[in-house]
Scaffold this motif. Sequence first.
Motif, PDB file in Angstrom:
ATOM      1  N   THR A 186     -21.072 -18.307  10.991  1.00 28.49           N
ATOM      2  CA  THR A 186     -22.486 -18.232  10.627  1.00 28.49           C
ATOM      3  C   THR A 186     -22.866 -19.358   9.672  1.00 28.49           C
ATOM      4  OG1 THR A 186     -22.406 -15.827  10.894  1.00 28.49           O
ATOM      5  CG2 THR A 186     -24.273 -16.729   9.677  1.00 28.49           C
ATOM      6  N   LEU A 187     -22.030 -19.578   8.637  1.00 32.23           N
ATOM      7  CA  LEU A 187     -22.294 -20.670   7.698  1.00 32.23           C
ATOM      8  C   LEU A 187     -22.227 -22.025   8.390  1.00 32.23           C
ATOM      9  CD1 LEU A 187     -20.297 -19.414   4.569  1.00 32.23           C
ATOM     10  CD2 LEU A 187     -22.779 -19.462   4.868  1.00 32.23           C
ATOM     11  N   TRP A 202     -25.386 -22.514  10.463  1.00 34.09           N
ATOM     12  CA  TRP A 202     -26.494 -22.797   9.541  1.00 34.09           C
ATOM     13  C   TRP A 202     -26.421 -24.244   9.028  1.00 34.09           C
ATOM     14  CZ3 TRP A 202     -30.539 -19.769   7.467  1.00 34.09           C
ATOM     15  CH2 TRP A 202     -31.228 -20.356   6.399  1.00 34.09           C
ATOM     16  N   ALA A 253     -29.157 -27.119  10.078  1.00 39.08           N
ATOM     17  CA  ALA A 253     -29.983 -27.610   8.971  1.00 39.08           C
ATOM     18  C   ALA A 253     -29.813 -29.118   8.811  1.00 39.08           C
ATOM     19  CB  ALA A 253     -29.608 -26.884   7.686  1.00 39.08           C
ATOM     20  N   THR A 290     -27.664 -23.764  21.058  1.00 35.17           N
ATOM     21  CA  THR A 290     -27.353 -22.390  20.668  1.00 35.17           C
ATOM     22  C   THR A 290     -26.957 -21.549  21.874  1.00 35.17           C
ATOM     23  OG1 THR A 290     -28.891 -22.528  18.805  1.00 35.17           O
ATOM     24  CG2 THR A 290     -28.254 -20.331  19.546  1.00 35.17           C
ATOM     25  N   ALA A 299     -28.842 -16.846  12.879  1.00 28.67           N
ATOM     26  CA  ALA A 299     -28.459 -17.892  11.932  1.00 28.67           C
ATOM     27  C   ALA A 299     -28.911 -19.264  12.428  1.00 28.67           C
ATOM     28  CB  ALA A 299     -26.948 -17.879  11.717  1.00 28.67           C
ATOM     29  N   ALA A 300     -28.742 -19.511  13.733  1.00 24.11           N
ATOM     30  CA  ALA A 300     -29.169 -20.794  14.290  1.00 24.11           C
ATOM     31  C   ALA A 300     -30.694 -20.938  14.215  1.00 24.11           C
ATOM     32  CB  ALA A 300     -28.701 -20.910  15.742  1.00 24.11           C
ATOM     33  N   ALA A 343     -32.800 -19.408  12.100  1.00 26.62           N
ATOM     34  CA  ALA A 343     -33.228 -19.569  10.708  1.00 26.62           C
ATOM     35  C   ALA A 343     -32.886 -20.961  10.190  1.00 26.62           C
ATOM     36  CB  ALA A 343     -32.571 -18.496   9.841  1.00 26.62           C
ATOM     37  N   ALA A 344     -31.682 -21.466  10.574  1.00 27.91           N
ATOM     38  CA  ALA A 344     -31.267 -22.790  10.107  1.00 27.91           C
ATOM     39  C   ALA A 344     -32.153 -23.889  10.676  1.00 27.91           C
ATOM     40  CB  ALA A 344     -29.814 -23.044  10.508  1.00 27.91           C
ATOM     41  N   THR A 345     -32.853 -23.599  11.762  1.00 31.47           N
ATOM     42  CA  THR A 345     -33.767 -24.584  12.338  1.00 31.47           C
ATOM     43  C   THR A 345     -35.175 -24.448  11.760  1.00 31.47           C
ATOM     44  OG1 THR A 345     -32.505 -24.549  14.404  1.00 31.47           O
ATOM     45  CG2 THR A 345     -34.731 -25.454  14.498  1.00 31.47           C
TER      46      THR A 345
END
Length: 293
Positions: free
Chosen positions: A183-184, A187, A191, A226, A269-270, A272-274
Amino acid sequence: LATDIPLGFSQIRTGLRLPGDDESRTRAVLAQHVTARYFDVLRIPFVMGRVWAESEAATAVVVNETLARQFWPGQNPIGRGILVGQAFRQVSGVARDSHVGGLQPVEPMYFVAPDSQLATHVLMRRRSGHAELALSAAVSALDARASVESRPLTWYAERWLAPARVGAGLAAAVGVLALALATLGVWGVFAYVVQERRREIGIRMAIGARGRQIATLVLRSTGRATLSGLGLGGIGALGAGYTLRGYLYGVSPLDPMALGAVLALLGIAALAATLVPVRRAVRIDPAVALRTE
């Protein structure tokens, strides 16, 4: 009565072959020496046939479904003969496959009446909480020096499950750690990708692109990555689950809820990171974005 406790760790294997077969075709199968009430106490149903009568206990045999399929595929095994060592026995019934030998995959097994020289355990179905006391009193009446040690069948099942539960706990801990790292990682990578496109975003905004158009453009490119990653990861998870199916008791290796939850978490996670860095990028002055190296 039974010589081996169901789910106990002591098992008897005996060579078995069909009449007329050469000894080289002898197959080692599990054997249980039991009395006729064994199947009633453990509630093991019969697929066909019956348990032996008292008059035929010395010559009859009950086999499980797996043994019947291996020795007589597509045929009726009732009345067929087998050789246990050099002794001839006739099949009187086929019992439903059951994990009496252990929780591993069911193996070919046959049941015969016990030899008086073999050690015997008493199996009983308890109807009250004082059954052990009644049994101890009955044994003491026969021999005051004798003692009774009794355990529920669940005690043996727990012993079988203990190594699997330890392994499951370790696997779960490693899995949670791997999921957190994944997940990290998702992200961080996404990002970074958006951050690297800030100059491009500034140019598009300077020539009149709207924030929604920019978000859609970035999401389209990251969405393909993704979906590809989730698809490959899902296929890998299905393959790993299929490989580990022999170590799972009462649990499907293809758990849609667990698999869906992991894919959803990584997808969120992908996303949100975008969205988070894109939202920040479209809010800044295009001139500032254009100066971003």
